[in-house]
Design a protein around this motif. Sequence first.
Motif, short mmCIF file in Angstrom:
data_model
loop_
_atom_site.label_atom_id
_atom_site.label_comp_id
_atom_site.label_asym_id
_atom_site.label_seq_id
_atom_site.Cartn_x
_atom_site.Cartn_y
_atom_site.Cartn_z
N LEU A 2 41.63 -63.52 28.55
CA LEU A 2 42.10 -62.84 27.35
C LEU A 2 43.63 -62.84 27.32
O LEU A 2 44.28 -62.45 28.30
CB LEU A 2 41.58 -61.40 27.37
N ASP A 3 44.20 -63.30 26.23
CA ASP A 3 45.64 -63.19 26.00
C ASP A 3 45.88 -61.85 25.33
O ASP A 3 45.79 -61.73 24.11
CB ASP A 3 46.12 -64.35 25.13
N ASN A 5 48.40 -59.90 24.72
CA ASN A 5 49.47 -59.75 23.73
C ASN A 5 49.05 -60.34 22.39
O ASN A 5 49.33 -59.77 21.33
CB ASN A 5 50.76 -60.40 24.24
N LYS A 6 48.37 -61.48 22.44
CA LYS A 6 47.89 -62.11 21.21
C LYS A 6 46.83 -61.22 20.54
O LYS A 6 46.84 -61.04 19.32
CB LYS A 6 47.32 -63.49 21.51
N ASN A 298 34.96 -62.27 27.85
CA ASN A 298 36.34 -61.80 27.99
C ASN A 298 36.45 -60.30 27.76
O ASN A 298 37.17 -59.59 28.46
CB ASN A 298 37.25 -62.54 27.00
N GLN A 302 37.75 -57.61 30.63
CA GLN A 302 38.90 -56.76 30.38
C GLN A 302 38.53 -55.28 30.47
O GLN A 302 39.24 -54.48 31.11
CB GLN A 302 39.49 -57.07 28.99
N TYR A 383 41.41 -54.33 23.64
CA TYR A 383 42.83 -54.45 23.29
C TYR A 383 43.69 -53.40 24.00
O TYR A 383 44.89 -53.32 23.75
CB TYR A 383 43.03 -54.36 21.77
N THR A 385 45.38 -51.59 27.56
CA THR A 385 46.04 -52.16 28.74
C THR A 385 46.14 -51.14 29.87
O THR A 385 46.03 -49.92 29.65
CB THR A 385 47.48 -52.61 28.39
#
Length: 404
Positions: A2-3, A5-6, A298, A302, A383, A385
């Motif tokens: 998983l990106d 930031n994107k 993903n 995460q 999404y 963190t």
Amino acid sequence: MLDINKVRADFPILSRTVNGKPLVYFDNGATSQKPQIVMDAITKYYQEINANIHRGVHTLSQLATDAYEISRGKIQNHINAKFAHEVIFTSGTTHGINAVANGFASILKPGDEVLVSALEHHSNIVPWQMLCEKTGAVLKVIPMNENGELIMAEYDKLLSDKTKIVTVNHISNALGTVNPVKYMIDKAHEFGAAVLIDGAQAVPHLKPDVQALDCDFYVFSGHKICGPTGVGILYGKEAWLNKLPPYQGGGEMIKEVSFEKTTYADLPHKFEAGTPDIAGGIVLGTAVDYMNSVGFDNIQQQELELLEYATTRLLEIEGLKIYGTAKEKTSVVSFNIGEIHPYDIGTIVDKLGIAVRTGHHCAQPIMDFFKIPGTIRASFAFYNTKEEIDVMIDALKRAQMMLS
């Protein structure tokens, strides 16, 4: 991989501030945030094809109808339903549960039994209580243990030929427990009982395969899977949907109407009376497409990392107790700090820009089991963190110091 930031750039609200602080949104169990593509799809519908569906021969009506039915097909594929007409659009999970409970009023008789679990949201308790009061059926409860897990040995004992339907959540909204629903479905079917799975908390984290599960009904809400509020899904096996009477009467769900008799439309329209949330139904398909583009492997990776990290960091706080320590668990942590009321903690961390849930989370029997008024619930999405978790930990320590 998983990106992050994107992914976060897809959600405009994540860049806003609350009370002068960067927003840390940890109330995903209540509702998820929406990516820009979903908001754009809502605008596009109203700007370009707004019309009622299934009823008009004009171009806009046909375009809206096509978009609505394409979305139904997306949901069918997403949950692996056998037929598109097994996918019923509703206003949400609560609507779906009530539709099934209402239908079972024509089936149950005094002495029949309905099994619910001790882990249920109120929306998967109250409709069944109402059903039992109406029919004379008996509501029985599958108990839980101190870890927040259902006790399968007790479930096995409760099942009998009197059991007509078992209704249980896939994942607990209050504790994050992932229930062994496949086992429960198979055992219930041995006694000829139907099974409804409340998937409201599951669909943000996994792709349910209703044929592999072999559940008779599966319900969920769009707003928890990055879609809009006011729309949801009731999946039902074709045989069951044909057997149950419609939940509501009105336009769209009829074949012929006279003052002497009305005959009902075929599936799925039999359960879709009136003008639906057309934009919501269409855009739910957009949200499902988005989630699949991110990838549920993903998403799970995460969220598991966030759960493990948050659990470790939270236990650094003196006097903090986590409720719900099941072996199978998703990204929800419910906790209290000493004797401090959860509402007081929630109020202070909100001033620091952090959104968590406090209270009984519409799961009062769980709180009664633990003999507490409620908990602080942090529920994470893909999404979020680890840095946001650090911000929450600092805020919780500050709140603890202020309130001790």
